[in-house]
Design an enzyme around this catalytic site. Structure first.
Site, short mmCIF file in Angstrom:
data_model
loop_
_atom_site.label_atom_id
_atom_site.label_comp_id
_atom_site.label_asym_id
_atom_site.label_seq_id
_atom_site.Cartn_x
_atom_site.Cartn_y
_atom_site.Cartn_z
NE ARG A 80 -2.61 -1.37 3.57
CZ ARG A 80 -2.89 -2.48 4.30
NH1 ARG A 80 -3.56 -3.38 3.40
NH2 ARG A 80 -2.57 -2.75 5.39
CG PHE A 112 -10.71 -8.88 -5.91
CD1 PHE A 112 -11.35 -9.76 -5.77
CD2 PHE A 112 -9.91 -8.94 -7.10
CE1 PHE A 112 -11.92 -10.80 -6.78
CE2 PHE A 112 -10.14 -9.60 -8.25
CZ PHE A 112 -11.14 -10.41 -7.98
CB SER A 139 -18.39 -9.01 -4.33
OG SER A 139 -17.50 -9.87 -3.41
CB ALA A 180 -13.20 -8.08 -8.94
CG ASP A 207 -5.01 -7.92 -2.48
OD1 ASP A 207 -4.23 -9.05 -2.54
OD2 ASP A 207 -5.14 -7.07 -1.33
CB CYS A 267 -2.89 -14.13 -0.85
SG CYS A 267 -4.63 -14.45 -1.20
#
Length: 391
Positions: free
Chosen positions: A209, A225, A248, A277, A294, A334
């Site tokens: 970030r 996301f 969402s 997304a 992400d 991830c």
């Protein structure tokens, strides 16, 4: 103490410091038990190797805690947790009051995750062995940290595989409020520690970030996301002209709006869209200076790898198409079962199909409070690429 005897020739990974012993490496158990317990590990010739957490119901039969003949007691956990805390206090205490305090195998405490959000701790006991020692660990946390409360968020697929039911609730002190205000690099966030994703906030993306903030001046940003909008908040703080956040979850997108207002960001600089997304990326006709991807893990199990690869390629293909010439894409994965090499190959395939020429500017990963043991690279779950789209 369970005695675990390995098959001949299977002691190598243990001697090299790997903390997992799978069921297929075990010759026999010399003390029969059907419950999670502490166990000593021996080679086929009877030589003692290590001590750890044994679970007869898991494919990872033993998770090693120590390669020394030491007691696994309150003193042991106090020392390990103090070592973990020292790292965070040395390098993070002046920039944020929210960080990961214990990161499982990365801090040599397999199955245990502890996150700090100001005056509250959130704990996750992922494995049966560490769950068996919850009382001792709780005593250590309560005595070592001056917090108002300790809350448990032990949920998810790993616990299911370990034969454990979800456990959520107060472990000590006060119940956390509905929303906890934290501060990260002079930006305020609201965290739903009781019901939010993971333990309420994606602490592992702090450095990424900050990178976005350094790149965002006078740029338009698409944050896919978005969850509660942390990447978008950093982009605005870094001087972005406009940020579109796509998420969402209705509750998450509402919280993102609150965080935007809390920080005093001009309302016309943010657009919050409740949408899937995948669908948004496919249908969007607008190009952006920077696109952030992400997504949640698309491969929670190894069997999901092929399907996940298709999902990641779809996302990156459409994200590359939405980046302006000279624009940037911050793309993340991830999924532990998707290696860094595989992820890069997936993104390469997306670039070829998109017809765009793409540079890798930087490879991205974990912040300092999410250490990875050099002996257990499986813990390196977060992979990221900073890409530049040339044409």
């Amino acid at each position: 103490m369970q005695r675990v005897v390995l098959k001949k020739g299977r002691e190598g990974p243990v001697l090299r410091g790997h903390p997992w012993i799978f069921s297929g490496a075990i010759e026999r158990m010399e003390e029969s038990t059907e419950v999670a317990h502490l166990g000593d590990v021996f080679d086929s010739e009877g030589n003692w190797l290590a001590r750890g957490l044994y679970n007869p119901r898991s494919q990872i039969r033993v998770r090693i805690l120590t390669w020394k003949k030491e007691e696994i007691d309150r003193v042991f956990f106090a020392r390990r947790i103090a070592q973990s805390a020292a790292l965070r206090e040395s390098y993070l205490s002046t920039t944020t009051n929210a960080y990961r305090l214990v990161n499982g195998e990365g801090d040599f405490l397999p199955g245990l995750v502890v996150d700090r959000y100001g005056e509250f701790l959130a704990c996750q006991f992922y494995t049966a062995g560490i769950d068996h020692l919850k009382g001792i660990i709780l005593e250590v946390l309560a005595s070592h940290f001056s917090v108002k409360g300790i809350y448990e968020r032990s949920e998810g697929g790993v616990r299911e595989e370990e034969g454990l039911a979800p456990q959520v609730g107060v472990l000590a002190g006060e119940e956390p409020p509905e929303l906890i205000q934290i501060e990260e690099n002079q930006i305020k966030f609201l965290v739903d520690m009781r019901q939010g994703q993971k333990t309420g906030f994606f602490l592992d993306q702090r450095d990424n970030r900050s990178l976005l903030a350094s790149l965002a001046r006078e740029k338009t940003v698409l944050n896919c996301f978005a969850y509660t909008g942390a990447f978008g908040a950093y982009a605005i703080k870094g001087g972005a002209k406009h940020v579109v956040s796509v998420e969402s979850s209705k509750s998450a997108i509402e919280l993102a709006r609150q965080i935007f207002t809390l920080n005093g960001f001009p309302i016309d600089q943010g657009n919050f869209i409740k949408a899937d997304a995948f669908s948004y990326l496919k249908q969007c006709q607008t190009q952006f200076d920077i696109v952030v991807l992400d997504p949640p893990s698309l491969a929670p199990r190894r069997a999901d790898t092929d399907a996940a690869a298709g999902g990641y390629k779809f996302l990156n293909l459409h994200a590359l198409c939405l980046a302006k010439a000279g624009g940037l894409l911050l793309s993340f994965c991830c999924s532990q079962h998707i290696s860094s090499d595989l992820f890069q190959k997936i993104v390469f395939g997306a670039a070829v199909d998109s017809g765009r020429r793409v540079q890798i500017l930087r490879k991205l990963g974990h912040p300092i409070d999410h250490p990875v043991s050099l002996h257990h690279l499986e813990g390196e779950y977060l992979k990221g690429l900073l890409l530049r789209v040339l044409e």
